[in-house]
Design an enzyme around this catalytic site. Structure first.
Site, PDB file in Angstrom:
ATOM      1  N   LYS A  45     -11.784  -4.536  -3.333  1.00 16.53           N
ATOM      2  CA  LYS A  45     -12.220  -3.307  -3.565  1.00 16.53           C
ATOM      3  C   LYS A  45     -11.654  -2.185  -3.950  1.00 16.53           C
ATOM      4  O   LYS A  45     -12.680  -1.163  -4.942  1.00 16.53           O
ATOM      5  CB  LYS A  45     -13.571  -2.556  -2.332  1.00 16.53           C
ATOM      6  N   LYS A  86       0.446  -1.067  -0.268  1.00 16.87           N
ATOM      7  CA  LYS A  86       0.172  -0.272   0.318  1.00 16.87           C
ATOM      8  C   LYS A  86       0.760   1.149   0.391  1.00 16.87           C
ATOM      9  O   LYS A  86       0.428   2.599  -0.684  1.00 16.87           O
ATOM     10  CB  LYS A  86      -0.798   0.301   1.277  1.00 16.87           C
ATOM     11  N   LYS A 130      -5.110 -10.691  -5.624  1.00 20.44           N
ATOM     12  CA  LYS A 130      -6.372 -10.483  -5.182  1.00 20.44           C
ATOM     13  C   LYS A 130      -7.364 -10.065  -5.648  1.00 20.44           C
ATOM     14  O   LYS A 130      -7.087  -9.280  -6.206  1.00 20.44           O
ATOM     15  CB  LYS A 130      -6.327 -10.179  -4.021  1.00 20.44           C
TER      16      LYS A 130
HETATM   17  P1  TYM Z   1     -10.525  -6.225   4.712  1.00 24.28           P
HETATM   18  O1  TYM Z   1     -11.655  -4.981   4.832  1.00 24.28           O
HETATM   19  O2  TYM Z   1      -9.389  -6.007   3.735  1.00 24.28           O
HETATM   20  O3  TYM Z   1     -10.642  -7.749   4.427  1.00 24.28           O
HETATM   21  C1  TYM Z   1     -12.060  -7.660   5.733  1.00 24.28           C
HETATM   22  C2  TYM Z   1     -12.716  -9.193   4.850  1.00 24.28           C
HETATM   23  O4  TYM Z   1     -11.801  -9.807   3.841  1.00 24.28           O
HETATM   24  C3  TYM Z   1     -11.335 -10.844   4.162  1.00 24.28           C
HETATM   25  N1  TYM Z   1     -10.934 -11.073   1.950  1.00 24.28           N
HETATM   26  C4  TYM Z   1     -10.284 -12.124   1.515  1.00 24.28           C
HETATM   27  N2  TYM Z   1     -10.852 -13.420   1.630  1.00 24.28           N
HETATM   28  C5  TYM Z   1     -10.431 -13.787   0.692  1.00 24.28           C
HETATM   29  N3  TYM Z   1     -10.355 -13.320  -0.578  1.00 24.28           N
HETATM   30  C6  TYM Z   1     -10.493 -12.103  -1.166  1.00 24.28           C
HETATM   31  N4  TYM Z   1      -9.968 -11.404  -2.288  1.00 24.28           N
HETATM   32  C7  TYM Z   1     -10.145 -11.424   0.248  1.00 24.28           C
HETATM   33  N5  TYM Z   1     -10.336  -9.675  -0.031  1.00 24.28           N
HETATM   34  C8  TYM Z   1     -10.747  -9.307   1.636  1.00 24.28           C
HETATM   35  C9  TYM Z   1     -10.137 -10.366   5.015  1.00 24.28           C
HETATM   36  O5  TYM Z   1      -8.957 -11.333   4.669  1.00 24.28           O
HETATM   37  C10 TYM Z   1     -10.283 -10.187   5.729  1.00 24.28           C
HETATM   38  O6  TYM Z   1     -10.874 -10.803   6.768  1.00 24.28           O
HETATM   39  N6  TYM Z   1      -6.720  -4.841   8.621  1.00 24.28           N
HETATM   40  C11 TYM Z   1      -8.590  -6.498   7.661  1.00 24.28           C
HETATM   41  C12 TYM Z   1      -9.440  -5.603   8.516  1.00 24.28           C
HETATM   42  C13 TYM Z   1      -9.039  -5.523  10.214  1.00 24.28           C
HETATM   43  C14 TYM Z   1      -9.053  -7.149  11.271  1.00 24.28           C
HETATM   44  C15 TYM Z   1      -9.539  -6.548  12.283  1.00 24.28           C
HETATM   45  C16 TYM Z   1      -9.458  -8.462  10.529  1.00 24.28           C
HETATM   46  C17 TYM Z   1      -8.779  -4.606  11.128  1.00 24.28           C
HETATM   47  N7  TYM Z   1      -9.322  -4.909  12.451  1.00 24.28           N
HETATM   48  C18 TYM Z   1      -8.829  -7.245  13.297  1.00 24.28           C
HETATM   49  C19 TYM Z   1      -9.598  -9.296  12.130  1.00 24.28           C
HETATM   50  C20 TYM Z   1      -9.843  -8.764  13.139  1.00 24.28           C
HETATM   51  C21 TYM Z   1      -8.444  -5.458   6.394  1.00 24.28           C
HETATM   52  O7  TYM Z   1      -8.021  -5.003   5.863  1.00 24.28           O
HETATM   53  O8  TYM Z   1      -9.739  -6.342   5.977  1.00 24.28           O
END
Ligand code: TYM
Length: 337
Positions: free
Chosen positions: A203, A117, A200
Site C-alpha cells: 500500500k 523502512k 512485494k
Molecule cells: P501489514 O499491515 O503490512 O499487512 C497486513 C497483513 O497482510 C499481509 N500482506 C501480504 N501478504 C501477501 N502478499 C502481500 N503483498 C502482502 N502485503 C501484506 C502481511 O503479511 C500481514 O499478514 N506488522 C504487521 C501488522 C501487525 C501484526 C501484529 C500482524 C502488528 N501486530 C501481530 C500479526 C500479528 C504489518 O505491518 O502488516
C-alpha cells in the site's frame, strides 16, 4: 510447557487502503480460521504501529474505520471473532514496554523491515519504528495467542516474538508465554507488484498501478491487470517453468488464490494460453470476488458510529483476556500491585 487455550491473533496496519496482498495473504486466512471454529479468533487494526511513520490524524481515523469495514465486508463476524483497534486495548502498549526491556537492540537491528523502512537515514527514524516488533510481540502474547496467520513478510517478526517469549520465560524462570506458531499458507503468501514481480505488492508503493486496492472499481481492476508487466510467452503447463518468470508467476498465484485452487490445477487448465486472455480472465475473477466487498465497505462507511460501536464492544471483550495476562506479567516482573 503448560497447555495454552488455542487462540488466533493477527493484525493489519491502518496506514492506507487495503490491497489484494492484504486480502489474499491475510484476511481470507482470517475468515478461514473463523469458519473452522477450532480457535478463538482476534483480529486487530494496529493504529499504534501505523504512527511509527508520520500519519495525518484525520486520515488515520478514516483508514482505521475503513479497515474495520474491510474486515466486516470480507466476512469477519464481530460476534464470532473479537475485532479491535489496538489503541483501545491499552494492555498491548503496556506489555510492549515490558518487552522493550526484554528484547535486545541487536535483535531489532537485524529485522529486514526495520532496515527497509529506516533506509539510509536510520538516525532520523522514530524510536517507535525500531521498537515496532516488540509491540507486535505484545499484540500476540497479551492474548497468549498460539497461532498467527500472516503473509511471508511477517515471518521474521513472529520468530522474534518467539525469541522474546523464550527470553522472558527463561529470565523469570516461568512457562508463562507460549511459543506462537506463524501460519503462512496458500498460493498468495507473497503477492507481488503488478509492475515488478520481484517486489512485494504494497500500500505504500507510490505507483497505484502496482497494486489492486480493495476499493478499486471494476474498470480500474481490469485496467491494472491489463497493464501488468508480463512477457510474450504463453502459459506453461507446470509451476516449475514459472521460476524464471516472476511477473507471470505472480498473476498465476493470484488467480489460484482467488479461485481457491492450487497453481498446478490452474496451469493444467490454462497451459498454452496467451497472457492477454489470461489477464482478462483474471480481471473478471478479481472483479467478481472484490466488487461485493468494496460495495459493502462503502455501505458500512456510511455509518461510522456503528463501526465505532463494534470496536468499543470488541475492546471490552478483548480486555477480559488481556487484563489478567498483563496483571500476571506485572506480578512475575515484580511490580507492586
Ligand atoms: P501489514 O499491515 O503490512 O499487512 C497486513 C497483513 O497482510 C499481509 N500482506 C501480504 N501478504 C501477501 N502478499 C502481500 N503483498 C502482502 N502485503 C501484506 C502481511 O503479511 C500481514 O499478514 N506488522 C504487521 C501488522 C501487525 C501484526 C501484529 C500482524 C502488528 N501486530 C501481530 C500479526 C500479528 C504489518 O505491518 O502488516
Amino acid at each position: 510447557m503448560p497447555l495454552f487455550t488455542p487462540r488466533v491473533f493477527s493484525g493489519i496496519q491502518p496506514s492506507g487502503g487495503l490491497t489484494l496482498g492484504n486480502y489474499l495473504g491475510a484476511i481470507t486466512k482470517f475468515v478461514d480460521w473463523q469458519a473452522k471454529g477450532t480457535h478463538a479468533t482476534i483480529f486487530c487494526m494496529v493504529d499504534l504501529h501505523a504512527i511509527t511513520v508520520p500519519q495525518d490524524p484525520a486520515a488515520l481515523r478514516r483508514n482505521t474505520r475503513e479497515l474495520c469495514a474491510g474486515f466486516l465486508a470480507s466476512g469477519i463476524d464481530p460476534e464470532r471473532s473479537i475485532l479491535i483497534n489496538q489503541s483501545q486495548v491499552p494492555e498491548h502498549a503496556q506489555l510492549a514496554w515490558i518487552f522493550n526491556c526484554v528484547a535486545r537492540m541487536g535483535w531489532m537491528g537485524r529485522m529486514t523491515q526495520w532496515k527497509d523502512k529506516s533506509g539510509k537515514n536510520a538516525e532520523a527514524a522514530s524510536l517507535g519504528l525500531f521498537a515496532y516488533p516488540a509491540l507486535m510481540a505484545a499484540d500476540i502474547l497479551v492474548y497468549h495467542a498460539t497461532h498467527v496467520p500472516v503473509g511471508e513478510d511477517q515471518k521474521q517478526h513472529i520468530e522474534l516474538t518467539r525469541d522474546i517469549a523464550a527470553k522472558f520465560n527463561h529470565d523469570y524462570g516461568v512457562d508463562f508465554f507460549p511459543m506462537t506458531e506463524p501460519v503462512i499458507e496458500g498460493a498468495a503468501t507473497r503477492v507481488m507488484s503488478l509492475r515488478d514481480g520481484t517486489r512485494k505488492m504494497s500500500k505504500s508503493d507510490p505507483v497505484d498501478g502496482s497494486r489492486i486496492n480493495l476499493t478499486d472499481d471494476a474498470d480500474t481492476i481490469a485496467k491494472k491487470f491489463r497493464k501488468a508487466k508480463t512477457d510474450p510467452d504463453p502459459l506453461p503447463g507446470e509451476a516449475g517453468a514459472l521460476e524464471t518468470r516472476p511477473d507471470v508467476r505472480n498473476l498465476v498465484n493470484i488467480y489460484a488464490a482467488l479461485s481457491g485452487r492450487d497453481v498446478d490445477a490452474v496451469l493444467r487448465e490454462k497451459a498454452g494460453g496467451q497472457l492477454g486472455h489470461f489477464k482478462q480472465d483474471l480481471a473478471d475473477l478479481a472483479v467478481a470476488k472484490l466488487a461485493p466487498i468494496s460495495t459493502e465497505m462503502a455501505r458500512l462507511m456510511d455509518d461510522p458510529a456503528e463501526i465505532d460501536r463494534i470496536l468499543a464492544r470488541g475492546a471490552e471483550r478483548a480486555r477480559a483476556i488481556t487484563v489478567p495476562i498483563l496483571e500476571k506479567t506485572y506480578e512475575i516482573v515484580g511490580m507492586v500491585r
